[in-house]
Design a protein around this motif. Structure first.
Motif, PDB file in Angstrom:
ATOM      1  N   ALA A 278       0.781  -1.330   0.084  1.00  0.00           N
ATOM      2  CA  ALA A 278       0.061   0.169   0.250  1.00  0.00           C
ATOM      3  C   ALA A 278       0.601   1.326  -0.476  1.00  0.00           C
ATOM      4  O   ALA A 278       0.401   2.732  -0.506  1.00  0.00           O
ATOM      5  CB  ALA A 278      -1.170  -0.100   0.854  1.00  0.00           C
ATOM      6  N   GLY A 279       1.580   1.296   0.610  1.00  0.00           N
ATOM      7  CA  GLY A 279       3.285   2.422   0.518  1.00  0.00           C
ATOM      8  C   GLY A 279       3.304   2.775  -0.321  1.00  0.00           C
ATOM      9  O   GLY A 279       4.161   3.551  -0.994  1.00  0.00           O
ATOM     10  N   GLN A 280       2.596   2.170  -1.835  1.00  0.00           N
ATOM     11  CA  GLN A 280       3.656   2.524  -3.415  1.00  0.00           C
ATOM     12  C   GLN A 280       2.843   3.641  -3.452  1.00  0.00           C
ATOM     13  O   GLN A 280       3.004   4.105  -4.786  1.00  0.00           O
ATOM     14  CB  GLN A 280       3.180   1.667  -4.323  1.00  0.00           C
ATOM     15  N   VAL A 281       1.517   3.618  -2.895  1.00  0.00           N
ATOM     16  CA  VAL A 281       0.727   4.922  -3.412  1.00  0.00           C
ATOM     17  C   VAL A 281       0.012   5.579  -2.116  1.00  0.00           C
ATOM     18  O   VAL A 281      -0.657   6.178  -2.020  1.00  0.00           O
ATOM     19  CB  VAL A 281      -0.715   4.872  -4.124  1.00  0.00           C
ATOM     20  N   SER A 282       0.563   5.618  -1.238  1.00  0.00           N
ATOM     21  CA  SER A 282       0.607   6.701   0.364  1.00  0.00           C
ATOM     22  C   SER A 282       2.166   7.422   0.554  1.00  0.00           C
ATOM     23  O   SER A 282       3.108   7.366   0.214  1.00  0.00           O
ATOM     24  CB  SER A 282       0.463   5.780   1.105  1.00  0.00           C
ATOM     25  N   ASP A 283       1.763   8.694   1.045  1.00  0.00           N
ATOM     26  CA  ASP A 283       2.894   9.554   1.275  1.00  0.00           C
ATOM     27  C   ASP A 283       3.766   9.032   2.830  1.00  0.00           C
ATOM     28  O   ASP A 283       3.925  10.189   2.556  1.00  0.00           O
ATOM     29  CB  ASP A 283       2.062  11.452   1.116  1.00  0.00           C
ATOM     30  N   LYS A 284       2.693   8.309   3.174  1.00  0.00           N
ATOM     31  CA  LYS A 284       3.666   7.890   5.045  1.00  0.00           C
ATOM     32  C   LYS A 284       3.605   6.477   4.986  1.00  0.00           C
ATOM     33  O   LYS A 284       2.100   5.834   4.731  1.00  0.00           O
ATOM     34  CB  LYS A 284       3.036   9.026   5.806  1.00  0.00           C
ATOM     35  N   THR A 285       4.301   6.342   5.623  1.00  0.00           N
ATOM     36  CA  THR A 285       3.927   5.279   6.343  1.00  0.00           C
ATOM     37  C   THR A 285       3.710   4.516   6.993  1.00  0.00           C
ATOM     38  O   THR A 285       4.165   5.896   8.741  1.00  0.00           O
ATOM     39  CB  THR A 285       5.503   4.175   6.893  1.00  0.00           C
ATOM     40  N   PRO A 286       3.103   4.478   7.753  1.00  0.00           N
ATOM     41  CA  PRO A 286       1.550   3.991   9.503  1.00  0.00           C
ATOM     42  C   PRO A 286       3.079   3.252  10.513  1.00  0.00           C
ATOM     43  O   PRO A 286       3.908   2.762  10.796  1.00  0.00           O
ATOM     44  CB  PRO A 286       0.378   3.241   9.159  1.00  0.00           C
ATOM     45  N   GLU A 287       2.422   3.547  11.481  1.00  0.00           N
ATOM     46  CA  GLU A 287       3.306   3.171  12.855  1.00  0.00           C
ATOM     47  C   GLU A 287       2.158   2.376  13.236  1.00  0.00           C
ATOM     48  O   GLU A 287       0.885   2.651  13.283  1.00  0.00           O
ATOM     49  CB  GLU A 287       3.448   4.214  13.926  1.00  0.00           C
ATOM     50  N   LEU A 288       2.221   1.136  13.683  1.00  0.00           N
ATOM     51  CA  LEU A 288       2.210   0.336  14.240  1.00  0.00           C
ATOM     52  C   LEU A 288       1.221   0.312  15.258  1.00  0.00           C
ATOM     53  O   LEU A 288       1.331   1.581  16.042  1.00  0.00           O
ATOM     54  CB  LEU A 288       2.551  -0.991  14.669  1.00  0.00           C
ATOM     55  N   PRO A 289      -0.488   0.240  15.227  1.00  0.00           N
ATOM     56  CA  PRO A 289      -1.300   1.340  16.697  1.00  0.00           C
ATOM     57  C   PRO A 289      -0.552   0.071  17.820  1.00  0.00           C
ATOM     58  O   PRO A 289      -0.567  -0.662  18.257  1.00  0.00           O
ATOM     59  CB  PRO A 289      -2.582   0.769  15.773  1.00  0.00           C
ATOM     60  N   GLU A 290      -1.367   0.971  18.720  1.00  0.00           N
ATOM     61  CA  GLU A 290      -1.588   0.441  20.336  1.00  0.00           C
ATOM     62  C   GLU A 290      -2.174  -0.934  20.238  1.00  0.00           C
ATOM     63  O   GLU A 290      -3.438  -0.815  19.622  1.00  0.00           O
ATOM     64  CB  GLU A 290      -2.554   1.376  20.897  1.00  0.00           C
ATOM     65  N   LEU A 291      -1.665  -1.898  20.919  1.00  0.00           N
ATOM     66  CA  LEU A 291      -2.200  -3.554  20.332  1.00  0.00           C
ATOM     67  C   LEU A 291      -3.144  -3.758  21.499  1.00  0.00           C
ATOM     68  O   LEU A 291      -2.753  -3.105  22.585  1.00  0.00           O
ATOM     69  CB  LEU A 291      -0.989  -4.573  20.477  1.00  0.00           C
ATOM     70  N   GLN A 292      -4.281  -4.526  21.202  1.00  0.00           N
ATOM     71  CA  GLN A 292      -5.125  -3.902  22.193  1.00  0.00           C
ATOM     72  C   GLN A 292      -5.241  -5.708  23.126  1.00  0.00           C
ATOM     73  O   GLN A 292      -4.093  -6.121  23.119  1.00  0.00           O
ATOM     74  CB  GLN A 292      -6.619  -4.857  22.148  1.00  0.00           C
ATOM     75  N   SER A 293      -5.878  -5.448  24.337  1.00  0.00           N
ATOM     76  CA  SER A 293      -5.323  -6.553  25.584  1.00  0.00           C
ATOM     77  C   SER A 293      -5.898  -8.189  24.583  1.00  0.00           C
ATOM     78  O   SER A 293      -7.216  -8.072  23.879  1.00  0.00           O
ATOM     79  CB  SER A 293      -5.846  -6.683  26.468  1.00  0.00           C
ATOM     80  N   CYS A 294      -5.263  -9.575  24.816  1.00  0.00           N
ATOM     81  CA  CYS A 294      -6.413 -10.340  24.426  1.00  0.00           C
ATOM     82  C   CYS A 294      -7.715 -10.716  25.015  1.00  0.00           C
ATOM     83  O   CYS A 294      -7.923 -12.004  24.831  1.00  0.00           O
ATOM     84  CB  CYS A 294      -4.866 -11.729  23.999  1.00  0.00           C
ATOM     85  N   GLY A 295      -7.455  -9.993  26.430  1.00  0.00           N
ATOM     86  CA  GLY A 295      -8.391 -10.532  27.236  1.00  0.00           C
ATOM     87  C   GLY A 295      -8.027 -11.430  27.694  1.00  0.00           C
ATOM     88  O   GLY A 295      -7.130 -12.054  28.283  1.00  0.00           O
TER      89      GLY A 295
END
Length: 295
Positions: A278-295
């Protein structure tokens, strides 16, 4: 918004890249290869041990969403979702050519997990409470947002509010979160539903619908496949955290996936996966979001 910075040249280049890339059953992303663990060891009885011992895994994904999940003309899988699946499989010691990719439309994602048709789902799968009643989510690994795609010359649809006083029909995927959220702006008589977004693109092209709505990441891919025909409006109206769906209650596997994502972000594999898809057509690289708890 980043979509507004896409250029026709960049889109064409990315599309050409995706269509021309080749490999041996892998995602064949240009310049990306997920690391594969050698002889990983897991506690017997765990899901990880089961998959590692079998040497293969079945992953549900989309096959019609350029930049995220696409089967190219050579039958090879490509996209960011595919790369994320390869990263997780690699941590299990399973190389990309041992992954069985099963097309999993939006309406079948929970069902396929419950029926054991897939081992996990990486398919632009928004985490929400209703789905979490039937599956466990690892992640999220990406944060998208719902938007609208219209024909290139359509200047009247500028966002969801502009749909209220129009007679425009809006297409989305049956069973998806966007198909439900858009009902706030259009009534049921103006909602066109199909199993896949590629059919929505056809509907937009032939006038059956005047707009398509889903996550901007998916629309970005559809625009790249239909150069000079469509455009993304660029007015997002939701937050869509994409998660990895697994069998309900498998906390150990969820934590393993989260650890795999965290490691990928730390050693730049996550960023490489994005930049090669997807970065081939995006102007920035996202950071990995904060991961949720698995419960």
């Amino acid at each position: 918004m980043r979509n507004g910075k896409l250029t026709a040249a960049a889109i064409a280049a990315a599309t050409g890249l995706l269509l021309s890339a080749c490999g041996s059953g892998s995602s064949s992303e240009e310049g990306f290869s997920a690391p594969v663990a050698e002889n990983p060891s897991f506690e017997q009885g765990t899901t990880m041990a089961e998959y590692a011992d079998s040497g293969e895994i079945t992953i549900g994904t989309k096959k019609d969403q350029p930049l995220f999940g696409l089967e190219n003309l050579n039958g090879e899988m490509q996209g960011f979702d595919v790369a994320i699946g390869e990263i997780i499989a690699g941590k299990l010691g399973i190389p990309a050519d041992k992954i069985n990719w099963k097309e999993t439309p939006s309406k079948n994602r929970e069902l396929y997990l419950e029926q054991g048709k897939v081992d996990m789902v990486v398919a632009t799968y928004t985490i929400n409470d209703k789905r979490a009643e039937r599956v466990t989510f690892a992640g999220p690994y990406y944060e998208a947002g719902q938007d609208l795609m219209v024909k290139q010359d359509n200047n009247s649809i500028t966002g969801p509010e502009s749909l209220r006083d129009s007679d425009a029909k809006v297409c989305s995927a049956r069973g998806s979160t966007p198909s439900e959220r858009i009902r706030e702006y259009v009534d049921s008589s103006r909602l066109v539903l199909f199993d896949t977004y590629s059919k929505c693109a056809d509907a937009l092209r032939n006038g059956q619908a005047q707009a398509v709505t889903t996550d901007n990441s998916i629309l970005m891919g559809l625009v790249s496949e239909n150069e000079n025909q469509f455009k993304v409006v660029g007015n997002t109206f939701s937050e869509e955290p994409y998660g990895v769906g697994i069998v309900k209650g498998d906390v150990d596997f969820c934590q393993f996936i989260n650890d795999s994502l965290r490691t990928a972000a730390e050693n730049d594999t996550y960023q490489e996966a994005w930049n090669s898809s997807a970065g081939q057509v995006s102007d920035k690289t996202p950071e990995l979001p904060e991961l949720q708890s698995c419960g």
